[in-house]
Design a protein around this motif. Structure first.
Motif, mmCIF file in Angstrom:
data_model
loop_
_atom_site.group_PDB
_atom_site.id
_atom_site.type_symbol
_atom_site.label_atom_id
_atom_site.label_comp_id
_atom_site.label_asym_id
_atom_site.label_seq_id
_atom_site.Cartn_x
_atom_site.Cartn_y
_atom_site.Cartn_z
ATOM 1 N N PRO A 1 0.804 -1.230 0.000
ATOM 2 C CA PRO A 1 0.000 0.000 0.000
ATOM 3 C C PRO A 1 0.840 1.286 0.000
ATOM 4 N N PHE A 2 2.123 1.154 0.292
ATOM 5 C CA PHE A 2 2.982 2.331 0.394
ATOM 6 C C PHE A 2 3.917 2.486 -0.802
ATOM 7 N N GLU A 3 3.702 1.686 -1.852
ATOM 8 C CA GLU A 3 4.561 1.784 -3.034
ATOM 9 C C GLU A 3 4.518 3.211 -3.567
ATOM 10 N N ALA A 4 5.692 3.755 -3.836
ATOM 11 C CA ALA A 4 5.806 5.152 -4.268
ATOM 12 C C ALA A 4 6.441 5.223 -5.653
ATOM 13 N N ALA A 5 6.287 6.352 -6.278
ATOM 14 C CA ALA A 5 6.867 6.580 -7.607
ATOM 15 C C ALA A 5 8.387 6.629 -7.516
ATOM 16 N N GLU A 6 9.031 6.404 -8.654
ATOM 17 C CA GLU A 6 10.489 6.541 -8.725
ATOM 18 C C GLU A 6 10.873 7.926 -8.237
ATOM 19 N N GLY A 7 11.933 7.979 -7.458
ATOM 20 C CA GLY A 7 12.389 9.265 -6.939
ATOM 21 C C GLY A 7 11.773 9.630 -5.600
ATOM 22 N N VAL A 8 10.803 8.836 -5.135
ATOM 23 C CA VAL A 8 10.183 9.095 -3.842
ATOM 24 C C VAL A 8 10.653 8.066 -2.821
ATOM 25 N N GLY A 9 10.739 6.800 -3.221
ATOM 26 C CA GLY A 9 11.251 5.750 -2.350
ATOM 27 C C GLY A 9 12.751 5.928 -2.148
ATOM 28 N N LEU B 1 22.027 5.818 3.305
ATOM 29 C CA LEU B 1 21.716 4.392 3.432
ATOM 30 C C LEU B 1 22.750 3.573 2.665
ATOM 31 N N PRO B 2 23.030 2.342 3.100
ATOM 32 C CA PRO B 2 23.967 1.494 2.347
ATOM 33 C C PRO B 2 23.498 1.321 0.907
ATOM 34 N N GLY B 3 24.423 1.499 -0.039
ATOM 35 C CA GLY B 3 24.058 1.371 -1.451
ATOM 36 C C GLY B 3 23.091 2.442 -1.911
ATOM 37 N N SER B 4 23.057 3.563 -1.217
ATOM 38 C CA SER B 4 22.132 4.672 -1.483
ATOM 39 C C SER B 4 20.674 4.221 -1.469
ATOM 40 N N GLY B 5 20.382 3.217 -0.653
ATOM 41 C CA GLY B 5 19.006 2.773 -0.484
ATOM 42 C C GLY B 5 18.540 1.748 -1.497
ATOM 43 N N SER B 6 19.413 1.319 -2.401
ATOM 44 C CA SER B 6 19.041 0.330 -3.407
ATOM 45 C C SER B 6 19.501 -1.058 -2.971
ATOM 46 N N LEU B 7 18.566 -2.001 -2.880
ATOM 47 C CA LEU B 7 18.933 -3.372 -2.522
ATOM 48 C C LEU B 7 19.669 -4.068 -3.657
ATOM 49 N N LEU B 8 19.585 -3.542 -4.859
ATOM 50 C CA LEU B 8 20.316 -4.109 -5.985
ATOM 51 C C LEU B 8 21.824 -3.878 -5.839
ATOM 52 N N MET B 9 22.176 -2.741 -5.268
ATOM 53 C CA MET B 9 23.584 -2.370 -5.110
ATOM 54 C C MET B 9 24.197 -3.049 -3.889
ATOM 55 N N PRO B 10 25.505 -3.340 -3.956
ATOM 56 C CA PRO B 10 26.164 -3.775 -2.724
ATOM 57 C C PRO B 10 26.173 -2.591 -1.755
ATOM 58 N N PRO B 11 26.155 -2.858 -0.459
ATOM 59 C CA PRO B 11 26.197 -1.734 0.473
ATOM 60 C C PRO B 11 27.528 -0.990 0.369
ATOM 61 N N TYR B 12 27.437 0.305 0.191
ATOM 62 C CA TYR B 12 28.641 1.132 0.127
ATOM 63 C C TYR B 12 28.414 2.398 0.927
ATOM 64 N N ALA B 13 29.503 3.028 1.291
ATOM 65 C CA ALA B 13 29.472 4.323 1.952
ATOM 66 C C ALA B 13 30.404 5.245 1.177
ATOM 67 N N VAL B 14 29.925 6.426 0.855
ATOM 68 C CA VAL B 14 30.738 7.410 0.145
ATOM 69 C C VAL B 14 31.703 8.035 1.142
ATOM 70 N N THR B 15 32.987 7.981 0.843
ATOM 71 C CA THR B 15 34.004 8.546 1.732
ATOM 72 C C THR B 15 34.614 9.836 1.175
ATOM 73 N N LYS B 16 34.412 10.074 -0.116
ATOM 74 C CA LYS B 16 34.858 11.325 -0.741
ATOM 75 C C LYS B 16 33.896 11.628 -1.877
ATOM 76 N N PHE B 17 33.457 12.877 -1.962
ATOM 77 C CA PHE B 17 32.538 13.300 -3.016
ATOM 78 C C PHE B 17 32.935 14.721 -3.389
ATOM 79 N N GLU B 18 33.905 14.827 -4.298
ATOM 80 C CA GLU B 18 34.454 16.133 -4.668
ATOM 81 C C GLU B 18 34.591 16.216 -6.176
ATOM 82 N N ALA B 19 34.801 17.417 -6.678
ATOM 83 C CA ALA B 19 34.877 17.636 -8.120
ATOM 84 C C ALA B 19 35.978 16.813 -8.788
ATOM 85 N N ASP B 20 37.055 16.517 -8.071
ATOM 86 C CA ASP B 20 38.156 15.757 -8.675
ATOM 87 C C ASP B 20 37.961 14.247 -8.573
ATOM 88 N N GLY B 21 36.855 13.807 -7.956
ATOM 89 C CA GLY B 21 36.573 12.380 -7.918
ATOM 90 C C GLY B 21 35.786 11.966 -6.696
#
Length: 175
Positions: free
Chosen positions: A34-42, A50-70
């Motif tokens: 009953p709570f299924e939501a549109a893409e971009g809402v879930g 969340l691990p894997g940015s919330g996707s169960l398809l992805m392996p769990p990951y954590a971003v340790t650097k997020f900058e313009a050079d990589g």
């Protein structure tokens, strides 16, 4: 949910328990449906905390650097990702690299892009149940095209796989 995925591909309890598990899985579906939501809402691919940015398809990951050079990630594959002999299935690595390429584009402040091609070179066995490091960066830019690279390494710096690809900036109106 991730532990359930692991057990679904690795448990061997017998048919009676599988029938019971299937019934319980159906109950979970009924609870959440009953709570299924549109893409971009879930949560899938939109909650970086969340691990894997919330996707169960992805392996769990954590971003340790997020900058313009990589970007850099810490990632750990599990039984759900096994191809055989406790090694990650080769088809899972392009999924990870494609996601890294998208993160690289976003971190660099480039507009939304789509993958033009993705090439993976497998250098050594990628183990499960091991905290690995991944990093990605833009190698060159030519107009709408961004040529990107990424690599995946074990804790001892052994290269598991590396990838290169092309990310193409969308034109106005393209989905």
């Amino acid at each position: 949910m991730r532990r359930l995925q692991d057990l679904a591909v690795s448990a061997d309890p017998g048919s009676e328990t599988w029938v019971d598990a299937a019934t319980r899985a159906k109950e979970l579906v009924e609870l959440l449906e009953p709570f299924e939501a549109a893409e971009g809402v879930g949560p899938a691919n939109r909650v970086p905390t969340l691990p894997g940015s919330g996707s169960l398809l992805m392996p769990p990951y954590a971003v340790t650097k997020f900058e313009a050079d990589g970007v850099e990630l810490s990632v750990e594959f599990s039984r759900f990702h096994v191809g055989g002999n406790s090694a990650v299935h080769g088809g899972v690595l392009p999924l990870l690299f494609d996601s890294i390429f998208g993160m690289v584009i976003h971190a660099a402040g480039r507009p939304i892009s789509r993958t033009g091609f993705l090439h993976v070179d497998y250098r050594s066995v990628t183990p499960i149940d091991t905290r690995l490091s991944a990093r990605g960066w833009i190698r060159a830019v030519e107009g709408r095209k961004a040529f990107v690279n990424a690599e995946l390494r074990r804790p001892d710096e052994t290269l598991c796989a590396e990838a290169n690809g092309l990310m193409i900036r969308l034109l106005p109106g393209q989905p």
